[in-house]
Structures are given as structure tokens and as C-alpha cells.
Design an enzyme around this catalytic site. Sequence first.
Site, PDB file in Angstrom:
ATOM      1  N   GLU A   1       0.826  -1.216   0.000  1.00 27.97           N
ATOM      2  CA  GLU A   1       0.000   0.000   0.000  1.00 27.97           C
ATOM      3  C   GLU A   1       0.854   1.259   0.000  1.00 27.97           C
ATOM      4  O   GLU A   1       1.739   1.428   0.829  1.00 27.97           O
ATOM      5  CB  GLU A   1      -0.904  -0.003   1.238  1.00 27.97           C
ATOM      6  CG  GLU A   1      -1.773   1.236   1.364  1.00 27.97           C
ATOM      7  CD  GLU A   1      -2.618   1.212   2.616  1.00 27.97           C
ATOM      8  OE1 GLU A   1      -3.425   2.148   2.802  1.00 27.97           O
ATOM      9  OE2 GLU A   1      -2.491   0.269   3.416  1.00 27.97           O
TER      10      GLU A   1
ATOM     11  N   LYS B   1       1.329   5.647  -0.144  1.00 29.60           N
ATOM     12  CA  LYS B   1       0.764   6.842   0.462  1.00 29.60           C
ATOM     13  C   LYS B   1       1.519   8.054  -0.061  1.00 29.60           C
ATOM     14  O   LYS B   1       2.722   7.981  -0.323  1.00 29.60           O
ATOM     15  CB  LYS B   1       0.868   6.772   1.995  1.00 29.60           C
ATOM     16  CG  LYS B   1       0.026   7.819   2.724  1.00 29.60           C
ATOM     17  CD  LYS B   1      -0.056   7.531   4.207  1.00 29.60           C
ATOM     18  CE  LYS B   1      -1.033   8.492   4.900  1.00 29.60           C
ATOM     19  NZ  LYS B   1      -1.197   8.181   6.329  1.00 29.60           N
TER      20      LYS B   1
ATOM     21  N   ASP C   1      -5.668  12.701   4.644  1.00 27.56           N
ATOM     22  CA  ASP C   1      -6.015  11.304   4.931  1.00 27.56           C
ATOM     23  C   ASP C   1      -6.622  11.188   6.323  1.00 27.56           C
ATOM     24  O   ASP C   1      -6.027  10.619   7.238  1.00 27.56           O
ATOM     25  CB  ASP C   1      -4.756  10.441   4.809  1.00 27.56           C
ATOM     26  CG  ASP C   1      -5.041   8.958   5.021  1.00 27.56           C
ATOM     27  OD1 ASP C   1      -6.159   8.524   4.703  1.00 27.56           O
ATOM     28  OD2 ASP C   1      -4.142   8.253   5.505  1.00 27.56           O
TER      29      ASP C   1
END
Length: 418
Positions: free
Chosen positions: A226, A228, A294
Site C-alpha cells: 500500500e 501513500k 487522509d
Amino acid sequence: MTISIEQAWELAKQRFAAVGVDAEAALRQMDRLPISMHCWQGDDVAGFEQAQGELTGGIQATGNYPGKARNATELRADLDQALALIPGPKRLNLHAIYLESDTPVERNRIEPRHFSNWVEWAKNHQMGLDFNPTCFSHPLSADGFTLTHHDEKIRRFWIEHCQASRRISAYFGEQLGTPSVMNIWIPDGMKDTPVDRLGPRRRLLEALDEVIAEKLNPAHHIDAVESKLFGIGAESYTAGSNEFYLGYATSRQTALCLDAGHFHPTEVISDKISSAMLYVPRLLLHVSRPVRWDSDHVVLLDDETQAIASEIIRHDLFDRVHIGLDFFDASINRIAAWVIGTRNMKKALLRALLEPTDKLRQLELDGDYTARLALLEEQKSLPWQAVWEMYCLRNDVPADAGWLKTVRAYEQQILSQR
């Protein structure tokens, strides 16, 4: 005159049939689409390590609504309440810090036995489990580096933690008969402009290769990574960027995780799905709601949630896209947050299934963009709510906001006593 759910359903079936959509088939397809609920909404990402400290790694859970779960037994009870109010198939996504042990366990020494109660609980619910190593909120992540750390001993600790997590994930899949998706996210980055951008990424590449070196049965375990854009405390440089992980997932053929809150505010993950699917075998989606950053607000039935669902349905990605949720709002009732967010994701999937996609695609191929736009807009007014209510009725859950009464009663009887 009051129209019953059954009467509204019969009328809705006729309306959708008129545009070439089989509403009954849409409901059958809904049963192929489990949503992986995230356990960390129930306790504000605290976990159950005996030495758990404050959250780090750019993660913040804001609010102090009373009644958060203090141990795994309470968390499972809260999840039971939420699951009973959400129709259709579900999964549960666990982080490594949600282990159960009578004595402290270092993260690089966690074992399947520390999660056996979760497996038995999942068996009782006939649902799968997903997993995540927890590479934050730990003394050895205090300086903001884990798998990219320049200190080989610290980096080794996190490699071993991820390796141990993979074995736990495979245990979930073997025990529950459905593969566990294990997602690796690290907070590694720098607050201010770095001199060396390449070194940490080279170390991350090598560390990840070592993490996934052990061959595990894909019927039991799926690796995902993942990205970011930035994190609090890592505003200028994030080692695990989108470019890094897209390249990694493509070259190593792992799953790629796209989190709705991990990109620039002008970017949306719905637009990335079709591109990424050309290169990676699977996608893991973390559906969330960023508000300027976020911030992981509860998922709404908004345009982006609908666009994500539509991309999955329009391209028949049922077996290649894994849908998970990722938000933690501590300012409202935590069980209600689960129910609202998960029901909204399922509503978006149902609405996408009720779209006359073949007709719209043909209009697009014919260059009739006027009819395409007209049909897309008229589609929004068709009675999808009646189909949703029938789906809820068949799954024995409240079809409307009546579920909130159950949550309020549980709050008064249980949560208020914590």
C-alpha cells in the site's frame, strides 16, 4: 396508502426490467461481494498489546466518544452488533496489534496461536479474515523508519514481523477456507526534504523481497502493498510512494492496495483501478473518506464511493478486486460508524449492479454521447432503494434507519458501562 417492501420491490423490478436490468440477478451478485470491515474502528487503533503506547506513524484517531472496546472480547461483541445490521457477506480485517496473549509478545514473535480466538469467532460467523503487520506505534518505529531503516538490526526486526504476519495470514486462509489478504503499509518518510531519496527505497525493495520470499499457498494467502502520498511527520518524503509500489506490485505480481485517502485531493482511486488492473493480478481497495487529507472519515454514499463501485462492476472485477474499509472516527458511536460505512459501500455496489452497462457501453461505442449522458442521469432516479430494502429484508436486517435503535439500546446497556 402505505406500500410494503414487497410491493415496492415488484414495482422496482418492472422499472429496471424496462431498461434491461435484472434486479434479481443484481441481488444474487451482491452475495459474491464481501466487504472486509476493519477492526480498528472499534477501539481507535489501540490494539491489545500489553505495552501499547500512543499512536505514531502519522495516524490520528480524533474524538473521545464513550464506550470504545478495551479488549478483544468487547471488540468482538461490538462487531457482532454491527454485523447483525449489515446485509450480505462480510469479512474482518485485523492488525497484528489485535493479538491475544497473557504475556507480552514482541511483534517479530507473533504466532497463529495468538489469533486463535479470532479464527473461532470467524468460523462461527462463516466469514474470512484479512491481516496487516503493524509497523507503527512501537519503540522501534519511533524515528519514523521501519523496513527502510538504515540500522540493519531495526530493519531485521520489521522484516521478521512481516514474515511472522504472513504465516498468520496463511493460517487464517487455511482455517477458514478463503484466502487472507495481507496488506503491508509502512509510515517511513521524512518531515523535511531528504538528501537521499534512493537509499531508503532500495532498502525497502530488498526488505520486501525478503519478506515475501517464503512461498505460501495462494489459496490461503495473498500479499498486498500500500502506497501513500504523505503522512503527518512525513510530509516531504514517503518511501512507499505510489510509483514505488505500483512498480513493486507489477514486477513481483503482488496485489496493489489503493487507499482513497492516500493521494492528492485532486486524485481519486476510481480512476486508477482500470490502469492498475492491466499490470497487477489483484487490487485491494481501502475505501475511506478523506477530508482535505487522509483523515479517514466514515464512508458516505458519495460520488467517489459510487465511482469505485461502478469501476468494479462495469469491468467484471469481482474475483480480482478485494474491497476493504479503512476509517476510524472516535467522535461518534463506533458501531454506528461501521454500520453506516459498510452499508454505504454495499449500496454503491448494488446501484452499480442496477446500471444498464451493456446499453451504455454500446451508446459510447456508437458515439451517441447525448444518449449516454441522458441515460446515466435518468438511471439515478430509478427506485434502487426498493431493491436495497428487499436485500435487507432477505438478510433479516433493518431496511432503513431503524437499525439505529438497536445501536442506541446497545449503547445504553453495554457501552455506557465501560
